[in-house]
Scaffold this active site. Structure first.
Site, PDB file in Angstrom:
ATOM      1  N   CYS A  76      -0.444 -13.506   1.510  1.00 27.07           N
ATOM      2  CA  CYS A  76      -0.265 -12.174   2.082  1.00 27.07           C
ATOM      3  C   CYS A  76      -0.273 -11.098   0.991  1.00 27.07           C
ATOM      4  CB  CYS A  76       1.014 -12.179   2.917  1.00 27.07           C
ATOM      5  SG  CYS A  76       1.225 -10.791   4.024  1.00 27.07           S
ATOM      6  N   HIS A  77       0.834 -10.398   0.796  1.00 30.05           N
ATOM      7  CA  HIS A  77       0.947  -9.360  -0.230  1.00 30.05           C
ATOM      8  C   HIS A  77       1.411  -9.905  -1.586  1.00 30.05           C
ATOM      9  CE1 HIS A  77       0.742  -6.819   3.338  1.00 30.05           C
ATOM     10  NE2 HIS A  77       0.490  -5.792   2.542  1.00 30.05           N
TER      11      HIS A  77
END
Length: 111
Positions: A37-38
């Site tokens: 994800c991030h």
């Protein structure tokens, strides 16, 4: 090392000097790193993505490209470029593939 996703988690980690240093020391010790994800934001801030092919949450694409990475839109990506192993994934829906890739990496390293 598995770097978690989420915007708040990743933003806090990337501003942490000790977290950036841990990433660099693990790379120097030839330890694999996985990020979802991030999570790759930490890798950008640690200045270790140049030459790597990876994926992430789509909104990080420009940050990763600007840091010298090749970004692809795939559920999971393994990159051994630059002499160290990085496994990345895009989002929670990709968790089964992400977990399988991490398990395969540790299976290879322990056999």
């Amino acid at each position: 090392m598995v770097i978690p996703g989420g915007t708040v988690n990743a933003d806090k980690l990337r501003t942490s000097g000790p977290a950036r240093e841990l990433v660099r020391s693990l790379i120097a010790a030839d330890r694999p790193i996985a990020a979802i994800c991030h999570g790759p934001w930490l890798l950008v801030e640690a200045e270790v993505v140049k030459g790597k092919t990876l994926t992430s949450y789509p909104s990080l694409r420009t940050d990763l490209i600007n840091a010298g990475a090749m970004w692809v839109d795939e559920p999971v990506v393994r990159s051994d470029a630059e002499g160290w192993t990085l496994i990345t994934s895009r989002k929670p829906d990709d968790l089964p593939d992400f977990v399988d890739a991490i398990a395969a990496e540790f299976s290879v390293r322990t056999s």
